[in-house]
Design an enzyme around this catalytic site. Structure first.
Site, PDB file in Angstrom:
ATOM      1  CG  ASP A 246     -13.711   5.804   7.256  1.00  0.00           C
ATOM      2  OD1 ASP A 246     -14.663   4.862   7.203  1.00  0.00           O
ATOM      3  OD2 ASP A 246     -12.826   5.878   6.854  1.00  0.00           O
TER       4      ASP A 246
ATOM      5  NE  ARG B 192      -3.833  -1.977   2.396  1.00  0.00           N
ATOM      6  CZ  ARG B 192      -4.972  -2.087   3.061  1.00  0.00           C
ATOM      7  NH1 ARG B 192      -5.144  -1.204   4.064  1.00  0.00           N
ATOM      8  NH2 ARG B 192      -5.833  -3.236   2.997  1.00  0.00           N
TER       9      ARG B 192
END
Length: 272
Positions: A138, A37
């Site tokens: 979020d 990532r």
């Protein structure tokens, strides 16, 4: 392109930074995930090593790259009506309320959860004005952007009934064929905003009839879990309910909560 080495020191420092920023605990078995990532970020910014990238973050505390770093290391696995029994409980709970029913989806990800909540409440309140409101938050700004657009592949709603898809989604045509979009009248019931559950202030307009915090606590250590739950409790209205993920047990973390069913909790102040 040659693989950029991720040293033990780099991984340790990455783990420290994401814990400080988002409360996420990275076990050693997450090392390859971290590499996959973050290597994209390192390469896209033309750094020659993770060490160089991390040094850049360290000396630029206000840089936008910090958000990209956080976004890269958060996990977002969700679907419409995931853990479907929760929405049955939500519907039953909402039916006892006349109006102004408020829900917080505290880990909204790409939006499937808050839209599932909105569909459930619309079936109860028939889209009446101000009958309900949903806050969807979020820490990851990328998933929030996706959520706010409300556009999904047709296969993502394949488990929903044809009636539900017809009532709450618009089917794409032409270049949008194979896609659906949440209808504006449903989307208008949801306010999306970024919230870091580790922040000192959440800036959410409670109190709430229900809070969804599902499959999030598993990424935190016990101390962080306890601290977050303690802050949820005063944000619940009398009789309010808290939803957890299938592998989470909040009664083991808080003496102020009791089980009302499968991963559904009430506060002891309401228990007779």
């Amino acid at each position: 392109m040659n693989r950029i080495p991720l040293t033990d020191a780099d991984f340790k420092y990455i783990s420290k930074l994401i814990y400080q920023r988002a409360g996420i605990v990275l076990a050693d078995n997450k090392r390859e995930m971290v590499y996959n990532r973050l290597a994209r970020r390192v390469q896209s910014l033309s750094f020659e090593s993770f060490t160089e990238y991390l040094r850049f973050l360290e000396i630029n505390p206000g840089n936008d790259e910090w958000q990209s770093f956080t976004n890269a290391l958060t996990t977002n696995l969700t679907s419409f009506f995931r853990e479907s029994h929760h929405f049955d409980v939500l519907k039953e709970h909402a039916e006892k309320s006349r109006s102004n029913y408020k829900v917080w989806s505290a880990a909204a990800s790409t939006g499937e959860e808050p839209y599932s909540i909105a569909i459930t409440l619309s079936d109860v309140f028939s889209m009446k004005h101000d009958a309900y409101q949903i806050i969807a938050s979020d820490i990851d700004t990328n998933v929030l952007e996706t959520a706010e657009k409300g556009i999904y592949k047709l296969e993502q709603v394949r488990e929903l009934s044809q009636e539900m898809v017809h009532n709450y989604f618009l089917r794409g045509t032409g270049q949008r064929s194979g896609m659906v979009k949440v209808k504006p009248e449903l989307a208008s019931k949801i306010k999306f905003q970024q919230v870091n559950l580790l922040a000192n202030e959440w800036n959410v307009p409670g109190p709430f009839d229900a809070i969804f915090c599902r499959n999030v606590m598993i990424y935190f250590d016990k101390e962080t879990q306890e601290r977050i739950l303690k802050r949820f409790i005063p944000l619940l209205k009398p009789g309010g309910i808290l939803f957890a993920g299938h592998s989470e047990n909040f009664t083991q973390l808080s003496k102020d909560l009791y089980s009302k069913g499968q991963t559904v909790y009430g506060t002891l102040k309401d228990k007779k």
